[in-house]
Design a protein around this motif. Structure first.
Motif, PDB file in Angstrom:
ATOM      1  N   PHE A 178       0.839  -1.197   0.000  1.00 17.14           N
ATOM      2  CA  PHE A 178       0.000   0.000   0.000  1.00 17.14           C
ATOM      3  C   PHE A 178       0.877   1.251   0.000  1.00 17.14           C
ATOM      4  CE2 PHE A 178      -3.793  -2.491   1.571  1.00 17.14           C
ATOM      5  CZ  PHE A 178      -4.519  -2.272   0.423  1.00 17.14           C
TER       6      PHE A 178
ATOM      7  N   PRO B  43      -2.141   6.812   1.699  1.00 20.85           N
ATOM      8  CA  PRO B  43      -1.881   7.250   3.063  1.00 20.85           C
ATOM      9  C   PRO B  43      -2.468   6.262   4.059  1.00 20.85           C
ATOM     10  CG  PRO B  43      -3.612   8.584   2.084  1.00 20.85           C
ATOM     11  CD  PRO B  43      -3.099   7.678   1.012  1.00 20.85           C
TER      12      PRO B  43
ATOM     13  N   LEU C 283      -2.611  -4.141  -5.631  1.00 15.85           N
ATOM     14  CA  LEU C 283      -3.702  -4.814  -4.920  1.00 15.85           C
ATOM     15  C   LEU C 283      -3.661  -6.315  -5.119  1.00 15.85           C
ATOM     16  CD1 LEU C 283      -6.894  -2.637  -5.397  1.00 15.85           C
ATOM     17  CD2 LEU C 283      -5.496  -2.917  -3.389  1.00 15.85           C
TER      18      LEU C 283
ATOM     19  N   MET D 284      -7.428 -13.291  -0.171  1.00 17.85           N
ATOM     20  CA  MET D 284      -8.700 -13.713  -0.755  1.00 17.85           C
ATOM     21  C   MET D 284      -8.555 -14.948  -1.623  1.00 17.85           C
ATOM     22  SD  MET D 284      -9.574  -9.855  -1.851  1.00 17.85           S
ATOM     23  CE  MET D 284      -9.227  -8.556  -0.681  1.00 17.85           C
TER      24      MET D 284
ATOM     25  N   GLU E 287      -8.466   8.291   1.982  1.00 24.38           N
ATOM     26  CA  GLU E 287      -7.837   7.149   1.337  1.00 24.38           C
ATOM     27  C   GLU E 287      -7.699   5.969   2.296  1.00 24.38           C
ATOM     28  OE1 GLU E 287      -5.863   7.404  -2.224  1.00 24.38           O
ATOM     29  OE2 GLU E 287      -7.957   7.947  -1.940  1.00 24.38           O
ATOM     30  N   LEU E 288      -7.418   6.275   3.538  1.00 27.08           N
ATOM     31  CA  LEU E 288      -7.253   5.227   4.544  1.00 27.08           C
ATOM     32  C   LEU E 288      -8.493   4.357   4.600  1.00 27.08           C
ATOM     33  CD1 LEU E 288      -5.776   3.962   6.968  1.00 27.08           C
ATOM     34  CD2 LEU E 288      -6.816   5.687   8.406  1.00 27.08           C
TER      35      LEU E 288
ATOM     36  N   ILE F 299      -8.815   1.057   2.404  1.00 24.78           N
ATOM     37  CA  ILE F 299      -8.135  -0.218   2.662  1.00 24.78           C
ATOM     38  C   ILE F 299      -9.029  -1.188   3.427  1.00 24.78           C
ATOM     39  CG2 ILE F 299      -6.090  -1.297   3.636  1.00 24.78           C
ATOM     40  CD1 ILE F 299      -4.649   1.386   3.257  1.00 24.78           C
TER      41      ILE F 299
ATOM     42  N   TYR G  76     -11.949  -2.277   1.283  1.00 23.21           N
ATOM     43  CA  TYR G  76     -11.485  -3.203   0.249  1.00 23.21           C
ATOM     44  C   TYR G  76     -11.346  -4.617   0.807  1.00 23.21           C
ATOM     45  CZ  TYR G  76      -7.473  -5.448  -2.093  1.00 23.21           C
ATOM     46  OH  TYR G  76      -6.612  -6.324  -2.666  1.00 23.21           O
ATOM     47  N   LEU G  77     -10.807  -4.703   2.029  1.00 21.25           N
ATOM     48  CA  LEU G  77     -10.644  -6.016   2.645  1.00 21.25           C
ATOM     49  C   LEU G  77     -12.009  -6.596   3.031  1.00 21.25           C
ATOM     50  CD1 LEU G  77      -7.515  -5.350   4.863  1.00 21.25           C
ATOM     51  CD2 LEU G  77      -7.622  -6.730   2.798  1.00 21.25           C
TER      52      LEU G  77
ATOM     53  N   GLY H 208     -13.460  -7.859  -0.105  1.00 21.35           N
ATOM     54  CA  GLY H 208     -12.625  -8.862  -0.758  1.00 21.35           C
ATOM     55  C   GLY H 208     -12.465 -10.140   0.039  1.00 21.35           C
TER      56      GLY H 208
ATOM     57  N   THR I 190     -14.347  -5.822  -5.450  1.00 19.61           N
ATOM     58  CA  THR I 190     -13.570  -4.997  -4.536  1.00 19.61           C
ATOM     59  C   THR I 190     -12.469  -4.245  -5.277  1.00 19.61           C
ATOM     60  OG1 THR I 190     -12.635  -4.959  -2.333  1.00 19.61           O
ATOM     61  CG2 THR I 190     -11.845  -6.690  -3.763  1.00 19.61           C
ATOM     62  N   VAL I 191     -11.873  -4.894  -6.271  1.00 18.64           N
ATOM     63  CA  VAL I 191     -10.830  -4.197  -7.029  1.00 18.64           C
ATOM     64  C   VAL I 191     -11.447  -3.062  -7.840  1.00 18.64           C
ATOM     65  CG1 VAL I 191      -9.123  -4.445  -8.855  1.00 18.64           C
ATOM     66  CG2 VAL I 191      -9.266  -6.158  -7.059  1.00 18.64           C
TER      67      VAL I 191
ATOM     68  N   PHE J 121     -12.107  -0.217  -5.526  1.00 26.30           N
ATOM     69  CA  PHE J 121     -10.880   0.481  -5.133  1.00 26.30           C
ATOM     70  C   PHE J 121     -10.345   1.344  -6.275  1.00 26.30           C
ATOM     71  CE2 PHE J 121      -6.948   1.480  -3.332  1.00 26.30           C
ATOM     72  CZ  PHE J 121      -6.845   0.960  -2.069  1.00 26.30           C
TER      73      PHE J 121
END
Lengths: 481, 513
Positions: A380, A386, A425, A433, B140-141, B144, B147-148, B151, B162-163, B166
């Motif tokens: 990341f 960030p 990613l 996953m 932006e934080l 993550i 996304y998880l 995903g 999820t991709v 993102f």
């Protein structure tokens, strides 16, 4: 004209002396250890780097040494720290890998140190002679290192390719230098700058020379279209060597480019702006797009390192003082994160580097959650999200470029980093996953690797969340620009 | 001064850190800690609500400290009448989610809860940050953990979804980042000050031509988030694949960040560009309203239906916002809250059905009310609220928006009414097909009704539906000064700098005391 011997400034070159001295020492210990106790070699190398680091820190007031051939300024110092840090991380990453691959001997570490000395010399070069010396010391050591896994055909191929193409590129470099010398009668950057600023009659030679120099340096930094060697060499070389090549040498060449194009021939700034901008955009875009389609993690990281050089070149194109500082910070952060990523890859690849595919990361979140989280933070960060340092570094570069008014270049850079997200990613997709194809015993990081990863993660989070101190440090380092 | 906003923002993160040290086998302990963290955070946000002074539009609970000195970036937090409710919505929704995941998530419970807590920190941070860099970091934080969530704990096609989520969001964000940097240097060249202070940018009149381009960059970033038609294509995928709580958070809070972005950044910083863009933004919003509703009508999967209904509902919010009238904008904010409540609840309802039958196809159900009467009652209430029936929260929001838009442009308002009608159609039709009639599918014969826990987590939403629906004044009163100020800023640009304009007249319709 009587020949005067310039005063000897030992303190300025103490880091290079220390690193070279310890490299020689390593060659000796290698004889006595007879291939056993490889970790002793690693320790000696680390001590050497630490000593050099200490010398670099107490370098003293900015000055020019050896009749203008060597610049001992804040800029040199900052980059020296980057190189020493990078090489230190590579040594930590190498220990277990080399043991498994049966190449944990003194020569390996000696070569690492020699190339580090080369890089330091490059960053300090304020004369084409010093530059060439440093570059060759770096390159020749790297040619050998690329082929260090001598039982693997891939590694041999990498070394040969790198050597042949590298030799070719050096030809360009030298020819360019000769032309510049012919046009200006100087080999030192300051002299060239002065002569050129007077509007020399031989401007054509000067421009051709500078372009050839750019070609040679572009090859070394793997800028598109001089990047063709990169994927194969990076893929074939042993992983720790790839990690090494992807970080330090790039930073060294960028440091040289800054000195030459932002300082010396900056009178033609407008011309370079266009050239460097085009190079930067091509480098970012080609690196990113090629990385998108890779299934091999090592190769993907090779392409991604191309695109990172492109981002740094955005700062180079801006060529202001802030931009120079931003490139320095970028290379520091990039060195921190990229080497650790390769370290994790070395672990996942297992013996003989048989598993460097992206999908070999599958299931890592279950088998070694800590490693998976570390990898996540690092990728990341590479992607520039960030609160990781990768974001701050990119932000700083983009900021400098916006300030210089390079809007379209910045747009290209931000869109590229959006594309880059996609392939970074994929690591997390596989780790979290995806199910592994076959059952393998879980990987376990060696203590040295743990230290390396921990250091880089601490650095990445620290610079990402409270970047003030590092940015100011870089700002102070570039006051001479 | 007690740093209330920092506490609300970082309590969840602290909870996540605590979870790191809990063994992953102690699943119930993990859930308890998460829930406790959520409740503590909610309690603090109540303190925020009651401590909020509704007589001023100024930022309150302000905390500022230098952060990156060489840029002039600060740690600068504060809330006004707009962000206050977004923070409240976040803390409430998160508590509900922590309760709702109790049994829904069985795999990697620890990681799931850590992701949720980190997500909460980022979301609250987005609504409180008043420094552009800080805002961007939180913005932006947030990606993550989300996304998880999709995903790792999502459905079959989760990786694609999820991709896509993102990369879409990121593509918008980087444009915003570019625009932020341009503004930063424009501001510096005009004033000689390096700052990322959002309020300073509010007060500064940027060049009109520049405003247009910068507005576009911000617009794309927020429009993807909302999502505004035609940037909505990631949403159905993300919703369908996300686990129930992921969908609730996505619909309830994440989408609001886009509309919040319009209110906090686009309108006040680019008033000229906003005014100039109002006509096409409104049309795009109307297309979204009608298109979202029509596509929702055609869905066979309940979750997809709710997802498309979000596109339609958020279209109302955008339409209200870009009417630049006091009622339109307040209605928009109201509808942001309402949509969080009712759509969040709808996703929970879908989740309850899914946990029992493991299918979301409407055709698989029918007559469920017979075996699940409590569930049927709640579903009915929420469906009515989503439609906007009087006495529910949806009514207040929709009416305010429609009145506000009508004040600005009658054509837009009448077209939007079509969306209201379609909304009633797909919601009621779905309710009929799922809940009413005879049980046609053997498998639905013995579905258990709601458990106490399920009732407990539906309760806050049901209460809010009526609370806001019957007595919206406290909410409206608290947001009024801020909205009035915002509308005034735009109106000032319209009239070329001379004070009060049409949009700022006394809000007689607002006050019902």
């Amino acid at each position: 004209m009587p020949i005067t011997i310039p005063p000897i400034d030992l303190l300025a070159v103490a880091p290079e002396i220390a690193v070279s001295g310890f490299a020689c020492l390593l060659l000796m210990t290698a004889v006595f250890l007879k291939g056993k106790g490889g970790w002793v070699n690693a320790c000696v190398a680390l001590v050497g780097l630490a000593v050099a680091g200490w010398f670099a820190l107490c370098q003293g007031a900015p000055r020019s040494a050896y009749s203008g051939m060597y610049a001992a300024d804040g800029f040199t110092q900052f980059f020296k720290i980057i190189f020493l840090l990078g090489t230190g991380l590579v040594v930590l990453v190498s220990v277990k890998y080399n043991e498994e691959e049966n190449m944990n001997n003194g020569e390996y570490y000696a070569l690492l140190l020699f190339s580090t000395a080369g890089m330091m010399l490059m960053a300090a070069a304020s004369d084409m002679m010093t530059l060439f010396l440093g570059l060759e010391l770096l390159s020749i050591s790297l040619y050998v290192l690329a082929g260090y896994a001598r039982n693997r055909p891939g590694s041999n191929e990498a070394a040969l390719k790198y050597f042949l193409l590298g030799g070719f590129a050096v030809g360009f470099l030298l020819y360019g230098m000769a032309m510049i010398y012919g046009a200006t009668g100087h080999t030192d950057f300051a002299g060239i700058g002065r002569e050129a600023a007077r509007g020399a009659d031989n401007r054509l030679y000067l421009v051709v020379g500078a372009v050839m120099l750019l070609t040679g340096l572009g090859f070394k930094v793997a800028a598109v279209p001089f990047h063709q060697w990169t994927p194969d060499v990076y893929e074939g070389a042993p992983i720790p060597v790839t990690a090494f090549m992807s970080a330090g040498p790039k930073a060294a060449v960028l440091a040289v480019m800054i000195r030459v194009y932002a300082q010396s021939v900056s009178f033609m700034h407008v011309d370079w702006l266009v050239w460097l901008s085009v190079l930067a955009v091509m480098t970012m875009t080609v690196g990113n797009v090629a990385a998108l389609v890779q299934s091999d993690a090592k190769r993907m990281l090779a392409f991604s390192s191309i695109s990172h050089a492109g981002y740094a070149m955005v700062g180079l194109a801006a060529a202001t003082r802030e931009a120079v500082a931003s490139v320095a910070v970028y290379m520091l952060v990039y060195t921190l994160m990229n080497i650790a990523v390769f370290g994790i890859l070395a672990l996942v690849a297992r013996k003989n580097e048989q598993r460097t595919k992206m999908r070999d990361f599958a299931g890592l979140a279950r088998s070694n959650p800590v490693l998976a989280v570390s990898m996540t933070i690092l990728v990341f960060s590479l992607a520039g999200i960030p609160p990781m340092a990768g974001f701050m570094a990119k932000f700083y570069v983009l900021m400098a470029a916006v300030k210089a008014g390079l809007y379209w270049l910045v747009l290209a850079a931000v869109l590229n980093s959006a594309v880059g997200i996609y392939y970074y990613l994929r690591f997390t997709v596989h780790m979290y996953m995806d199910e592994p194809e076959e059952k393998l015993p879980p990987v376990k990081a060696s203590p040295a690797l743990v230290v390396a990863i921990a250091l880089s993660i601490i650095g990445v989070l620290l610079i990402g969340v409270v970047p003030s101190a590092y940015l100011e440090m870089a700002g102070r380092a570039v006051v001479s620009f | 001064m007690f740093p209330l906003l920092s506490v609300i923002t970082f309590v969840p993160l602290a909870g996540a850190l605590v979870l790191l040290f809990v063994g992953s086998k102690n699943e119930n302990l993990i859930r308890m800690i998460t829930l406790a963290t959520g409740l503590v955070d909610f309690a603090f946000s109540l303190a925020l609500y009651y401590g909020f002074d509704d007589s001023t539009h100024a930022m309150q609970f302000v905390e500022r400290a230098p952060w990156i000195k060489s840029f002039g970036a600060e740690y600068y937090m504060g809330v006004d009448g707009i962000s206050l409710f977004m923070v409240m919505l976040t803390t409430v929704t998160c508590v509900v989610c922590y309760l709702a995941t109790w049994t829904a998530v069985e795999r990697n419970v620890k990681e799931f809860n850590i992701s949720m807590l980190v997500l909460q920190t980022a979301m609250v941070g987005v609504f409180c940050a008043l420094d552009f860099v800080l805002f961007y970091v939180f913005w932006e934080l947030m990606l993550i953990p989300m996304y998880l969530l999709i995903g790792v704990w999502g459905g079959k096609n989760r990786i694609y979804a999820t991709v896509k989520f993102f990369v879409y969001t990121m593509a918008g964000s980087v444009l915003m980042l570019f625009a932020i940097l341009v503004l930063y240097f424009q501001y510096h060249s005009a004033t000689g000050v390096y700052t990322f202070d959002v309020l300073k940018y509010h007060a500064f009149a940027f060049d009109k031509n520049l405003q247009f381009w910068m507005f576009l960059c911000f617009f794309v970033a927020f429009a993807i988030k909302v999502p505004v038609f035609p940037f909505h294509t990631w949403l159905p995928d993300a919703h369908v694949e996300a686990p129930t709580t992921g969908s609730v958070i996505l619909a309830g809070i994440l989408l609001k960040m886009g509309t919040y972005g319009f209110l906090r950044f686009s309108l006040p910083i680019f008033p000229h560009a906003s005014l100039a863009a109002a006509w096409w933004v409104s049309w795009v919003a109307i297309i979204g309203i009608i298109y979202g509703a029509l596509v929702a009508l055609a869905q066979e999967d309940i979750k997809k239906l709710v997802a498309y209904s979000s596109v339609s509902h958020l279209g109302f919010v955008v339409l209200g916002t870009f009417a630049f009238t006091l009622r339109g904008v307040s209605g928009g904010i109201m509808q942001m809250i309402n949509h969080g409540v009712s759509t969040g609840a709808l996703f929970l309802i879908v989740g309850i059905l899914y946990e029992r039958r493991h299918t979301r196809l409407i055709a698989e159900y029918g007559g469920v009310w017979k075996v699940m009467p409590k569930f049927a009652f709640i579903f009915m209430l929420i469906a009515l609220s989503s439609i906007g029936v009087p006495l529910t929260n949806g009514f207040i929001g929709e009416v305010m928006i429609l009145v506000g838009v009508y004040e600005a442009n009658a054509v837009y308002a009448s077209l939007a009414v079509v969306g209201v009608l379609l909304g009633a159609a797909y919601m009621l039709w779905t309710f009929k097909r799922v809940m009413l009639g005879e049980i046609t599918n053997e498998k639905n014969k013995d579905l258990p009704d709601l458990s106490a826990r399920e009732l407990a987590y539906m309760a806050p939403f049901v209460i809010l539906v009526f609370l806001i629906g019957v007595y919206p004044n406290p909410v409206l009163k608290k947001m009024e000064p801020s909205v009035r100020n915002l509308v005034g800023q735009v109106a000032k640009a319209r009239s070329g700098g001379t004070a009060v304009a049409a949009g700022v007249r006394a809000p007689d319709g607002l006050r019902r005391e």
